[in-house]
Design a protein around this motif. Structure first.
Motif, PDB file in Angstrom:
ATOM      1  N   LYS A   1       0.449   4.811  -4.918  1.00 63.54           N
ATOM      2  CA  LYS A   1       0.632   6.258  -5.067  1.00 63.54           C
ATOM      3  C   LYS A   1       0.654   6.641  -6.547  1.00 63.54           C
ATOM      4  N   ARG A   2       1.273   5.764  -7.350  1.00 63.36           N
ATOM      5  CA  ARG A   2       1.380   5.996  -8.796  1.00 63.36           C
ATOM      6  C   ARG A   2       1.508   4.654  -9.486  1.00 63.36           C
TER       7      ARG A   2
ATOM      8  N   ASN B   1       0.833  -1.205   0.000  1.00 63.88           N
ATOM      9  CA  ASN B   1       0.000   0.000   0.000  1.00 63.88           C
ATOM     10  C   ASN B   1       0.869   1.257   0.000  1.00 63.88           C
ATOM     11  N   GLY B   2       0.514   2.209  -0.851  1.00 65.12           N
ATOM     12  CA  GLY B   2       1.158   3.513  -0.821  1.00 65.12           C
ATOM     13  C   GLY B   2       2.445   3.644  -1.605  1.00 65.12           C
ATOM     14  N   TYR B   3       2.914   2.559  -2.223  1.00 68.49           N
ATOM     15  CA  TYR B   3       4.138   2.629  -3.018  1.00 68.49           C
ATOM     16  C   TYR B   3       3.816   3.006  -4.467  1.00 68.49           C
ATOM     17  N   THR B   4       4.851   3.318  -5.245  1.00 67.25           N
ATOM     18  CA  THR B   4       4.680   3.440  -6.694  1.00 67.25           C
ATOM     19  C   THR B   4       4.864   2.036  -7.286  1.00 67.25           C
TER      20      THR B   4
END
Length: 284
Positions: free
Chosen positions: A165-166, A130-133
């Protein structure tokens, strides 16, 4: 013989199938570096030409969708597809058939890889990403997009757009490895065969990138042939192509895939791929 008669004979000869020999063409999804693909499949073309007794030509394409389009438009009669692209192609071309798959393609896998800066520890359990590119491979890749997206959403319980995130799409597995290794993306999904080949060839720096999770098995790559080849190339032609692929024993040729052998395949083998593609909205 009059000029008119000589012209008639010439036209008859030119229209004869023994003179107007057809060329059998095939393509492959561009899942790796183009130079490697050309080297591999030009060797396959030579092998098939010897086995089939007609001219065989490999036609490179720039994308997975271009491979499907070439098959649909009869620009090629045979294609080395991934699981998803094969399903897409057979849905567009009535009576087309999956005829052979690599032995390993019966139980294929995706690897999730991560840059060392994430400090994600390899685990048998699905990682907290969660929350990584994140980068997938090509948008229509089975091992680089379809199945990874399915595993992410099944394990984390939310859409991939809500997880990362991306999100990027590298285009092929070699680029996925390069982008994660360079830190362009923190995490990515890759075909396990391409990863293992890159590792063996010294193209992976394990101090910068490593495998953090290995997926469950699923069916993937296969050779698919158009249903009209017997009408266009002669009775039994499809079976001749099938037997040529199944009889490929040259270790150098097989290692370029890399596969240990080819085994029979059937359209029904890829129903799980079609079901997943429908479930996540990639096909209707």
């Amino acid at each position: 013989m009059s000029l008119k008669m000589r012209c008639a004979v010439l036209l008859a000869l030119l229209s004869s199938p023994t003179v107007m020999a057809q060329t059998f063409t095939f393509t492959a999804i561009p899942d790796e570096d183009e130079t490697q693909l050309r080297t591999r499949f030009e060797k396959v073309a030579q092998y098939l030409e010897q086995q089939l007794g007609i001219e065989v030509k490999y036609i490179p394409v720039k994308s997975y969708s271009a491979a499907v389009t070439a098959f649909r438009n009869n620009q090629v009669q045979l294609a080395w597809f991934g699981g998803l692209s094969g399903v897409q192609a057979r849905r567009l071309v009535p009576d087309s058939q999956a005829i052979a798959q690599g032995y390993e393609d019966q139980f294929f896998k995706s690897y999730f890889i991560a840059h060392s800066s994430t400090e994600i520890v390899p685990s048998d359990n699905f990682p907290n990403i969660n929350g990584y590119t994140f980068t997938f491979g090509a948008k229509n890749s089975t091992s680089g997009r379809l199945m990874p997206q399915f595993f992410i959403e099944r394990n984390l319980g939310k859409n991939t757009k809500e997880v990362f995130k991306r999100i990027g799409y590298s285009g092929d597995h070699s680029r996925t490895i390069a982008q994660v290794q360079a830190g362009v993306y923190q995490v990515g999904a890759v075909n396990y065969k391409v990863w293992e080949s890159a590792l063996a060839n010294g193209k992976v720096d394990l101090n910068k990138v490593n495998v953090i999770w290995e997926s469950p098995a699923y069916p993937d790559y296969q050779w698919t042939i158009r249903g009209d080849v017997n009408a266009n190339f002669g009775k039994g032609f499809s079976e001749k192509v099938t037997q040529a692929l199944l009889g490929m024993t040259d270790t150098d040729l097989l290692s370029s895939f890399p596969r240990q052998s080819f085994v029979p395949a059937d359209n029904s083998d890829y129903e799980p791929i079609e079901d997943v593609a429908k479930a996540i909205g990639l096909i209707d």
